[in-house]
Design an enzyme around this catalytic site. Structure first.
Site, mmCIF file in Angstrom:
data_model
loop_
_atom_site.group_PDB
_atom_site.id
_atom_site.type_symbol
_atom_site.label_atom_id
_atom_site.label_comp_id
_atom_site.label_asym_id
_atom_site.label_seq_id
_atom_site.Cartn_x
_atom_site.Cartn_y
_atom_site.Cartn_z
ATOM 1 N N PRO A 364 -13.790 23.557 -37.972
ATOM 2 C CG PRO A 364 -14.655 24.243 -35.760
ATOM 3 C CD PRO A 364 -15.335 23.373 -36.947
ATOM 4 N N GLY A 366 -9.861 21.592 -35.022
ATOM 5 C CA GLY A 366 -9.596 21.421 -33.965
ATOM 6 C C GLY A 366 -8.956 20.028 -33.894
ATOM 7 C CE LYS A 367 -13.585 15.668 -34.182
ATOM 8 N NZ LYS A 367 -14.200 16.556 -34.195
ATOM 9 C CD GLU A 386 -14.418 23.491 -43.711
ATOM 10 O OE1 GLU A 386 -15.011 24.049 -44.748
ATOM 11 O OE2 GLU A 386 -14.118 22.374 -43.211
ATOM 12 C CG ASP A 410 -17.154 19.287 -52.505
ATOM 13 O OD1 ASP A 410 -16.680 18.041 -51.495
ATOM 14 O OD2 ASP A 410 -18.315 19.613 -53.071
ATOM 15 C CB CYS A 484 -20.518 14.830 -33.348
ATOM 16 S SG CYS A 484 -20.911 15.801 -31.774
#
Length: 548
Positions: A364, A366-367, A386, A410, A484
């Site tokens: 979304p 953040g990075k 995205e 993509d 993650c």
């Protein structure tokens, strides 16, 4: 509404009474029920999901009710008598509601998670606003919601034993209420009589026919503390250590096994990780470089500078969404581990041009926000890709005012999309969609939704994205692969296989040298695995490759 007298007076009241390793308890027979999870796929918007990207492969699996919504009330729109418990048909609020509102708010959130595959962090804030809960009442509702979701596996095993029937056979509204009541009895300082009576009141409102049943089950649960229940139900640690840890610390067995494998089979360290997974995680802020000084931001928000990331600020509490620094774009909420892996790509030594950066799975955002701020300081520009339209909009919001170009496409189309040419970018980040097992302390419901069957589709997608990233990097350029998750199939296996199959040569860079000097527990390299119990971060994995 003021906090009732039976409410705990400590913000730590959701913590287990004994966090010591529980490997000395007697035998039981119920440890195997911790591998259960329902197969239904989530219908929640992809942009609200915990893992990076927006591909189908990152959808969390599992539901709670498999479409068997109850007919006996308990959910919005079908409650008996119309309206909320304690409210008349005209919606007028009585002087004293029939159900304690913080507990009812927690019930609504837990029910939404199990019924709709919702995420607690998305539904709970709106429920708190709707019920007008603030301060201690909101904190208590939040504690009950997240604590119940973290401990659902163990609570279900205990409820099954106390009820004499499988928990799946209990009507869903009563089942969720019993989970909340059992959590209060076993993991909070709420007196037993208050936990029982308040839960019976809740059941009376949402599942009236189960009131007597709920009272009997709760009184049976109240007869033992959490340790005694684990001793009764967990398999012997000597013959089934994974099953024992799964029941004692409320994780599915396959996840405990994956954690143990990633930690080299060290059951003591695995236990410490499971304990940390069940703790309430702190909120981390990222002070955007060039826009906020971390020390000054810490003073501004009443927090403290982070231990490792040069941009991290730890919050002691409160609602971060209300902070002016976030509204002004000077900071954003981001786990310190995510900051570290993104910054590692930015600080890695690079020969030649350094102005074209790429975030291949940006949602979304953040990075992308951190990389965009760093790019602004260095005269570079970031392309953020995205695949999900909703998440692409989130990236645009997160990077407003920064040198970031957002592409809704993509990431695997590198070379086929003229906006994603091969051999073009100096630094490339692949924050790949994954199981999210590294952030279970922040997304407790995810542990019950994910299944081992999710891995083949996810790992295939991860390899495809990483090979696309290697194509996108120029010769001599850098690619950071991040997940993650500590699962070895999503980390070492994926990155090794992708590098082996890539059409371009690539060499590993020792990622340990790209993290702060003196940071402990980074292993033997060249990849790095961060851990909640070692570093206080989410379990982020980092591999850095240089294209030949």
């Amino acid at each position: 509404m003021s906090a009732p007298s039976d409410r705990p007076d400590s913000s730590r009241s959701d913590r287990p009474r004994d966090d010591r390793p529980r490997d000395d308890r007697s035998a039981g027979s119920r440890g195997d029920r911790f591998d259960r999870s329902a197969p239904r796929r989530s219908d929640a918007p992809r942009g609200d999901r915990p893992t990076g990207g927006g591909y189908r492969g990152d959808r969390p699996t599992g539901g709670g009710y498999r479409g068997d919504r109850p007919t006996g009330g308990g959910y919005r729109g079908d409650r008996q008598g119309g309206g909320r418990p304690g409210f008349d048909r005209r919606g007028a609020r009585p002087a004293r509601p029939a159900v304690d509102l913080p507990r009812f708010a927690a019930y609504q959130a837990v029910a939404a998670v199990h019924r709709d595959d919702a995420y607690a962090n998305l539904v709970l804030p709106s429920i708190l606003r709707e019920e007008g809960l603030v301060g201690r009442d909101a904190a208590f509702a939040t504690e009950l919601t997240y604590g119940t979701l973290r401990h659902t596996g163990t609570l279900d095993a205990i409820i099954t034993d106390a009820a004499g029937r499988e928990v799946e056979r209990i009507d869903p509204p009563a089942r969720d209420a019993l989970r909340l009541g059992a959590y209060q009895l076993l993991h909070t300082r709420v007196p037993a009589h208050a936990a029982v009576s308040s839960t019976v009141d809740l059941v009376r409102s949402v599942a009236p026919g189960a009131t007597g049943f709920a009272n009997a089950v709760l009184r049976e649960i109240a007869g033992r503390d959490a340790d005694a229940w684990v001793a009764r139900l967990a398999p012997p640690v000597e013959s089934d250590p994974i099953g024992h840890l799964a029941l004692a610390y409320s994780h599915p067995q396959w996840i405990v096994r994956a954690f143990s494998e990633a930690l080299g089979g060290d059951l003591g360290e695995t236990t410490r990780l499971l304990i940390e997974d069940n703790e309430r995680p702190p909120v981390h802020l990222c002070a955007r470089p060039g826009l906020a000084d971390p020390a000054e931001l810490a003073d501004e928000v009443g927090g403290a500078p982070g231990a490792f990331s040069p941009y991290a600020v730890y919050l002691s509490g409160g609602a971060p969404g209300e902070l002016p620094a976030l509204a002004q774009g000077r900071a954003h909420v981001q786990d310190e581990g995510s900051q570290l892996v993104a910054n590692a790509l930015a600080v890695a030594p690079l020969d030649g041009p350094d102005g074209r950066w790429l975030d291949l799975c940006a949602g979304p955002g953040g990075k992308s926000g951190l990389l965009g701020a760093l790019a602004a300081q260095r005269g570079a520009r970031l392309t953020a890709v995205e695949v999900s339209e909703h998440r692409a909009r989130l990236v645009e919001q997160a990077t407003r005012g920064l040198p970031v170009n957002v592409l809704h496409t993509d990431g695997r189309t590198v070379g086929a999309d003229p906006k994603l040419p091969e051999g073009h970018f100096d630094r490339v980040l692949v924050d790949a969609p994954c199981t999210g097992l590294g952030s279970l302390r922040r997304r407790p419901e995810s542990r019950w939704r994910r299944q081992p069957s999710d891995l083949p589709q996810l790992t295939r997608l991860q390899r495809e994205l990483l090979t696309a990233a290697l194509r996108a990097a120029r010769p001599g350029g850098l690619v950071a692969y991040v997940t993650c998750s500590p699962h070895v199939v999503e980390t070492h296996v994926t990155v090794t296989e992708a590098a082996r199959r890539a059409e371009v040569p690539a060499d590993f860079v020792d990622a340990r040298t790209l993290l702060p000097a003196g940071m402990p527990g980074l292993g033997d390299g060249p990849t790095v695995q961060l851990w909640p119990h070692r570093h206080g971060t989410d379990a982020m994995f980092l591999a850095v490759l240089r294209r030949g």
